[in-house]
Design a protein around this motif. Structure first.
Motif, PDB file in Angstrom:
ATOM      1  N   SER A 188       3.548   2.060  -1.559  1.00  0.00           N
ATOM      2  CA  SER A 188       4.061   2.460  -2.653  1.00  0.00           C
ATOM      3  C   SER A 188       2.851   3.269  -3.513  1.00  0.00           C
ATOM      4  O   SER A 188       3.247   3.971  -4.596  1.00  0.00           O
ATOM      5  CB  SER A 188       4.532   1.275  -3.492  1.00  0.00           C
ATOM      6  OG  SER A 188       3.405   0.350  -3.650  1.00  0.00           O
ATOM      7  N   ARG A 189       1.522   3.069  -3.177  1.00  0.00           N
ATOM      8  CA  ARG A 189       0.549   3.720  -3.716  1.00  0.00           C
ATOM      9  C   ARG A 189       0.110   5.303  -3.244  1.00  0.00           C
ATOM     10  O   ARG A 189      -0.426   6.114  -3.829  1.00  0.00           O
ATOM     11  CB  ARG A 189      -0.568   3.018  -3.999  1.00  0.00           C
ATOM     12  CG  ARG A 189      -0.485   1.550  -4.921  1.00  0.00           C
ATOM     13  CD  ARG A 189      -1.775   1.048  -5.250  1.00  0.00           C
ATOM     14  NE  ARG A 189      -2.604   0.471  -3.939  1.00  0.00           N
ATOM     15  CZ  ARG A 189      -2.321  -0.676  -3.486  1.00  0.00           C
ATOM     16  NH1 ARG A 189      -1.746  -1.423  -3.695  1.00  0.00           N
ATOM     17  NH2 ARG A 189      -3.010  -0.765  -2.333  1.00  0.00           N
TER      18      ARG A 189
ATOM     19  N   SER B 107      -5.004  13.183   0.190  1.00  0.00           N
ATOM     20  CA  SER B 107      -5.132  11.610   0.562  1.00  0.00           C
ATOM     21  C   SER B 107      -5.184  11.808   2.388  1.00  0.00           C
ATOM     22  O   SER B 107      -4.355  12.523   2.871  1.00  0.00           O
ATOM     23  CB  SER B 107      -3.978  10.808   0.193  1.00  0.00           C
ATOM     24  OG  SER B 107      -3.836   9.692   0.985  1.00  0.00           O
TER      25      SER B 107
ATOM     26  N   MET C 223       0.826  -1.031   0.056  1.00  0.00           N
ATOM     27  CA  MET C 223      -0.002  -0.148  -0.169  1.00  0.00           C
ATOM     28  C   MET C 223       1.060   1.222  -0.043  1.00  0.00           C
ATOM     29  O   MET C 223       0.578   2.243  -0.582  1.00  0.00           O
ATOM     30  CB  MET C 223      -1.012  -0.077   1.274  1.00  0.00           C
ATOM     31  CG  MET C 223      -1.897   0.870   1.340  1.00  0.00           C
ATOM     32  SD  MET C 223      -3.099   0.673   2.561  1.00  0.00           S
ATOM     33  CE  MET C 223      -2.242   0.679   3.949  1.00  0.00           C
TER      34      MET C 223
END
Ligand code: ADP
Ligand code: ADP
Length: 541
Positions: A5-6, A70, A3
């Motif tokens: 890396s995103r 985010s 996760m």
């Protein structure tokens, strides 16, 4: 991890990395994440978290932006290794002046943290933290322990009292006295707990310090009651508030007593020359909160050495007329280390003195760079060749970086455009700086026509080690000498961009030395440079 890396990510500073580690290991308990605004505000105003528990220092994560798009971000170290995911629940702006006044009691940029805060991001991000990687260490691995590990070792020592000692400096005899007296006073174990995260800029590096602490503890302390452990704390140099913080942190590591001496965690003098904090202000503040923290303070008045009696006493107990000996931090550097003198035994154990001497070699064992600049044919290489011989005669083995030679190897293929010339000079500077750092002598001889590039080399090598020598030969003389026939070619138009003819030469503004060659021989000039190096201490007398 997949996760991670995103998600959007940020690289955190060395300071935040230290904070992150202590948040994750429990060193900062009861704090478990970077502070949100409610905690932050109350810490500034009252030294308490929003729920009322004592906490004197903001532990915040500065970021550049007010939104990440985010609700989760990845925190990475400077090498881009992912360390943690943060569920961002708030991002708030903060005011550096207000925080500095509340926590440090000053806005003076001489305070190292005030200076540093000016470069932090304008927002603080907060939220629940999931730390999946702690920073990896490769040095002194056996001395790096979590609070739980330290508590376990202390329990195994079997004494109910534990005295912790904070330090960011080499431990001299005086510190040995403080620690041994404190441990004896409460019949406790001793936790020697030096800070190896961030201390005051310019302090002795932790590699040197830890090597000396280790020898000291092995040789001069009782192993059954002494534990040396490293603390990856980023100090704030906040004096009184920092002392309260240090006590909380040491309680987390299992101590129930904490030593506070003179000027605890003080950063020295402000821009008017006055100390930032009173010598005992830290003791006064901690005294008010010690019971609440659950740590008893062991205060020390400044200890001084009585020469005749050969012992340390508090400064207010010096008998009238007694001769007191002291060596200040500045004197340690300038009078002892810089001159290669060993610190006296009453001041420092010989093992510590020897390590300090090795790490701070005297000038005549440090590197330096003699940087010749001047027109082609001015005489740089000629003087450099003689200087080389004279340095060899004095026990130095110079590395010579001659412009013409460098262009056949390191800078092969580069031309004479401004850009290529700069590249060439910076390559020479880069190599020179590496040699100087390793303690070598370097002689550079290149036209180096541009002031900016020379100054960049000076910055790379270090101004104290950089000796700029301007070989000031008039253009007409160089052209008349025309050793390589280049001036004639340039005049005939067969060579473009030749310095002095159709490309500029910018003479140095404040070179360490200016040499003339129409009235002085190459040998005389080389000896002038030797005399300069002697005066500066780069050659042994
Ligand atoms: P810092 O307090 O910034 O960690 P040091 O490593 O020099 O700096 O000091 C460690 C501890 O030893 C502090 O509690 C300090 O007050 C105390 N200390 C240092 N020198 C003396 C001294 N000459 N007399 C009394 N206490 C001292
Ligand atoms: P650069 O390295 O600055 O291009 P060089 O040292 O290669 O210059 O050439 C300088 C020339 O000038 C040499 O031929 C040297 O013999 C001659 N020369 C005459 N007088 C002097 C002097 N006083 N100092 C240096 N060189 C001189």
């Amino acid at each position: 991890l997949a996760m991670a890396s995103r998600l959007p990510s940020i690289q955190i500073s060395m300071r935040s990395l230290c904070d992150l580690e202590l948040l994750a290991t429990g060193g900062f308990s009861p704090l478990t994440g970077f502070m949100g605004q409610a905690d932050y505000e109350r810490v500034l105003e009252e030294m308490r978290l929003a729920d009322g528990r004592l906490w004197p220092i903001p532990v915040t994560l500065p970021v550049e932006q007010s939104s990440f798009g985010s609700d989760r971000i990845v925190l990475r170290d400077v090498h881009n290794n992912p360390l943690a995911i943060m569920e961002v629940s708030e991002i708030f702006s903060w005011d550096a002046e207000r925080e500095a006044l509340a926590v440090l009691g000053t806005n003076d940029p001489r305070h190292p943290l005030v200076a540093e805060m000016a470069r932090w991001g304008k927002f603080y991000a907060a939220g629940r933290l999931y730390v999946f990687n702690l920073p990896r260490y490769y040095d002194f691995v056996d001395l790096r322990r979590t609070p739980a590990e330290v508590r376990r070792l202390l329990t195994a020592m079997g004494r109910s009292n534990v005295v912790a000692f904070q330090t960011r400096n080499p431990m001299h005899r005086i510190h040995e006295e403080l620690t041994k007296r404190a441990a004896a006073q409460v019949d406790g174990s001793l936790l020697i707990h030096p800070v190896v995260g961030m201390t005051k800029p310019g302090d002795v590096d932790h590699f040197t310090r830890v090597r000396s602490y280790r020898l000291l503890v092995e040789k001069y302390y009782d192993p059954s009651r002494t534990l040396l452990s490293l603390l990856p704390l980023a100090m704030r140099m906040a004096g009184p508030r920092e002392a309260v913080w240090h006590a909380i942190i040491r309680r987390n590591y299992g101590a129930n007593h904490f030593i506070v001496g003179r000027d605890h965690a003080g950063p020295g003098n402000d821009s008017t020359g006055k100390p930032f904090y009173g010598p005992y202000a830290a003791q006064e503040l901690l005294a008010r909160y010690a019971a609440e923290i659950g740590v008893k303070m062991i205060p020390f008045t400044e200890l001084v050495y009585l020469k005749r009696e050969g012992r340390y006493v508090p400064i207010d107990e010096v008998p009238p007329g007694a001769e007191v000996a002291t060596i200040s931090g500045t004197q340690v550097r300038d009078e002892y280390l810089a001159k290669g003198r060993l610190l006296p035994e009453w001041f420092t154990r010989p093992e510590t003195a020897e390590i300090l001497r090795q790490m701070y070699p005297p000038r005549h064992r440090q590197g330096f760079c003699v940087w010749f600049t001047g027109l082609s044919g001015a005489g740089k290489s000629t003087i450099a060749a003689i200087l080389n011989i004279l340095l060899l005669e004095r026990g130095r083995t110079p590395t010579i970086l001659d412009g013409d030679v460098v262009r056949t190897h390191l800078s092969k293929g580069l031309g004479f455009s401004r850009e290529d010339r700069d590249t060439n000079i910076l390559r020479i500077g880069f190599v020179a700086s590496a040699v100087v750092k390793a303690g070598g002598a370097v002689i550079c001889a290149a036209v180096s026509p541009y002031r900016a590039a020379r100054n960049e080399c000076r910055a790379m090598i270090g101004s104290d080690q950089f000796i700029e020598v301007f070989v000031d030969t008039p253009l007409e003389v160089c052209e008349q000498r025309d050793v390589k026939g280049l001036y004639a070619k340039a005049r005939r138009g067969e060579l473009r961009g030749f310095t002095g003819i159709d490309d500029p030469y910018e003479p140095p503004v404040n070179p360490e030395l200016v040499l003339t060659t129409t009235d002085v021989t190459p040998e005389e000039n080389a000896r002038k440079i030797i005399r300069y190096l002697e005066e500066k201490g780069f050659l042994e007398g």
